[in-house]
Enzyme design. Structure first.
Site, PDB file in Angstrom:
ATOM      1  N   THR A  43       0.904  -1.068   0.013  1.00 37.97           N
ATOM      2  CA  THR A  43      -0.188  -0.245  -0.285  1.00 37.97           C
ATOM      3  C   THR A  43       0.395   1.402  -0.454  1.00 37.97           C
ATOM      4  O   THR A  43       2.007   1.088  -0.046  1.00 37.97           O
ATOM      5  CB  THR A  43      -0.993   0.351   1.182  1.00 37.97           C
ATOM      6  OG1 THR A  43      -0.082  -0.244   2.636  1.00 37.97           O
ATOM      7  CG2 THR A  43      -1.432  -1.141   1.308  1.00 37.97           C
ATOM      8  N   VAL A  45       1.273   4.042   1.702  1.00 38.53           N
ATOM      9  CA  VAL A  45       2.098   5.066   2.435  1.00 38.53           C
ATOM     10  C   VAL A  45       2.683   4.106   3.167  1.00 38.53           C
ATOM     11  O   VAL A  45       3.781   4.328   3.697  1.00 38.53           O
ATOM     12  CB  VAL A  45       1.173   5.052   3.594  1.00 38.53           C
ATOM     13  CG1 VAL A  45       1.055   5.781   4.614  1.00 38.53           C
ATOM     14  CG2 VAL A  45      -0.696   6.567   3.217  1.00 38.53           C
ATOM     15  N   CYS A  46       2.335   2.696   3.410  1.00 40.61           N
ATOM     16  CA  CYS A  46       3.328   1.917   3.703  1.00 40.61           C
ATOM     17  C   CYS A  46       4.412   1.240   3.620  1.00 40.61           C
ATOM     18  O   CYS A  46       5.586   1.636   4.333  1.00 40.61           O
ATOM     19  CB  CYS A  46       2.499   0.514   4.145  1.00 40.61           C
ATOM     20  SG  CYS A  46       1.165   0.141   5.063  1.00 40.61           S
ATOM     21  N   THR A  47       4.309   2.248   1.766  1.00 35.82           N
ATOM     22  CA  THR A  47       5.732   1.317   1.133  1.00 35.82           C
ATOM     23  C   THR A  47       6.558   2.461   1.333  1.00 35.82           C
ATOM     24  O   THR A  47       7.806   2.732   1.314  1.00 35.82           O
ATOM     25  CB  THR A  47       5.318   1.686  -0.271  1.00 35.82           C
ATOM     26  OG1 THR A  47       4.622   0.798  -0.420  1.00 35.82           O
ATOM     27  CG2 THR A  47       6.678   1.787  -1.865  1.00 35.82           C
ATOM     28  N   MET A  50       7.715   2.787   4.632  1.00 35.00           N
ATOM     29  CA  MET A  50       9.318   1.934   4.926  1.00 35.00           C
ATOM     30  C   MET A  50      10.782   2.561   3.759  1.00 35.00           C
ATOM     31  O   MET A  50      11.700   1.868   4.368  1.00 35.00           O
ATOM     32  CB  MET A  50       9.020   0.007   3.868  1.00 35.00           C
ATOM     33  CG  MET A  50       8.318  -0.873   5.669  1.00 35.00           C
ATOM     34  SD  MET A  50       8.689  -1.232   6.554  1.00 35.00           S
ATOM     35  CE  MET A  50       7.584   0.483   7.388  1.00 35.00           C
TER      36      MET A  50
END
Length: 150
Positions: A43, A45-47, A50
Site C-alpha cells: 500500500t 503509505v506503508c511503501t 518502509m
C-alpha cells in the site's frame, strides 16, 4: 489500540524476514531498535514508510540504531515486497503466525481489522521501551521526528 508504555521491558520476539533470516529482538542488545509497524505491505503509505527507513539506514546506524519494519503480511509477501522496493538493509518481518502475536504484545494490533496499526516503538540498548508514537492509518510517520527521538 492501547500501545505499549515507555519504561517497560520490550517483549522479545523472533520473526522471519522471508529471506530465511530470523530476526530476534534480543539479538540487538547494545543497540537501539526502532520497531516500525505498518498495516499492510503493497500500500502507498506503508511503501513510503518502509522506503524512508531504508533511505535513512546510515542515519540510524550513526545513532547505533537498527530499524525493523513489521506487519502481519506473510513472510513470502514481505520478501517479494522488499525485493520490489529494493530494500536491502532494513529487515521487513512477518508477524503473520500466530496472526499479529507480536503486534498484540506491543498493543498495536487492531483486532477488528486483523492487522497492526501504524506505530513506531523505540527500544533502547538495554531492551526497554524508550519512545512510542501511534499514527492514524493513513498518516506517514515523519522520519525527521523519528530520527530526533533517537
Amino acid at each position: 489500540m492501547n500501545g505499549i508504555q515507555v519504561g517497560v521491558k520490550a517483549p522479545d520476539f523472533t520473526l522471519s524476514d522471508g529471506f530465511g533470516k530470523e530476526i530476534k529482538l534480543s539479538d540487538y542488545r547494545g543497540k537501539q531498535v526502532l520497531l516500525s509497524w505498518h498495516p499492510l505491505a503493497w500500500t502507498s503509505v506503508c511503501t513510503d514508510q518502509m522506503r524512508a527507513l531504508e533511505t535513512h539506514f546510515d542515519a540510524f546506524a550513526e545513532k547505533n540504531t537498527v530499524a525493523i519494519g513489521l506487519s502481519v503480511d506473510p513472510a513470502p509477501g514481505k520478501k517479494a515486497w522488499a525485493t520490489v522496493l529494493a530494500i536491502e538493509n532494513t529487515p521487513l518481518v512477518s508477524d503473520f503466525w500466530p496472526l499479529g502475536k507480536v503486534s498484540q504484545d506491543y498493543g498495536v494490533y487492531m483486532e477488528h481489522h486483523g492487522m497492526s496499526g501504524r506505530a513506531n516503538v523505540l527500544v533502547d540498548a538495554e531492551g526497554t521501551v524508550k519512545w512510542v508514537k501511534v499514527y492514524p492509518i493513513g498518516e506517514l510517520p515523519d522520519i525527521d521526528e523519528v530520527l530526533s527521538a533517537l
